[in-house]
Design a protein around this motif. Structure first.
Motif: not given
Length: 201
Positions: A129-147
């Motif tokens: 599961l990947q959520v890029r930084n501009f897709e996060r809610q709220p937006k973030s400087s970092y992406s989220l990755v769960s594998y």
């Protein structure tokens, strides 16, 4: 073959970004919506994805489905709660014979250096599961990755979005990913139980 027996998880995930800078093929499937659920002592949650999402790939061992994910929730208890309505799914089968992966990993190590803090024993089948930084809610400087890590050949050599998975998996969650340099620190690495259910056609 020490290179392939132990590979940095930073490289594993960061390579996904390099691979999809330019695509050479796409794949689609008949539309259906599925819910992937995981439960455990340290991590619980789900994410929803559409199997009709277009898959982008530059290697026969990895496909990334931009926009293929919908709602997601990653609950780590007092370590954090991450949720939103936009996400991406990745199916990755690390294999020694993947020459594209080997070339790109070498380029990554040359530019950013090696990072062996997080290691994954290979081979394996990974669902991410990947959520890029501009897709996060709220937006973030970092992406989220769960594998989610499964034994080799769990997906029978296919990088299509799965419609079933084994009961047991290993999860690792990185909420401060700075692509393509580093995954940052893992908040959780633990055993979970997983399942997939079809929720609509």
């Amino acid at each position: 073959m020490k290179f392939w027996k132990k590979i940095s998880i930073v490289s594993v995930i960061a390579i996904a970004v390099f691979l999809f800078q330019g695509t050479i093929s796409t794949s689609t499937a008949q539309a259906a919506t599925y819910k992937f659920t995981f439960t455990g002592e340290e991590a619980n949650g789900y994410f929803i994805y559409d199997t009709a999402a277009k898959g982008e790939t530059k290697s026969p061992y990895m496909t990334q489905y931009y926009g293929g994910g919908r709602d997601y929730k990653v609950d780590l208890g007092d370590k954090g709660l991450f949720q939103g309505t936009v996400s991406n799914a990745i199916v990755f089968l690390p294999r020694e014979e993947d020459k594209v992966l080997a070339k790109i990993r070498a380029q990554h190590d040359k530019q950013y250096g090696k990072d062996d803090e997080h290691n994954v024993l290979l081979p394996a089948d990974l669902f991410l599961l990947q959520v890029r930084n501009f897709e996060r809610q709220p937006k973030s400087s970092y992406s989220l990755v769960s594998y989610f890590k499964y034994p080799q050949e769990t997906f029978n050599g296919s990088t299509r979005l799965p419609t079933e998975v084994p009961l047991k998996a290993e999860i690792e969650v990185f909420p401060k990913v700075d692509f393509p340099k580093t995954l940052g620190k893992a908040l959780v690495k633990a055993a979970v139980q997983t399942k997939i259910e079809k929720i609509s056609d």
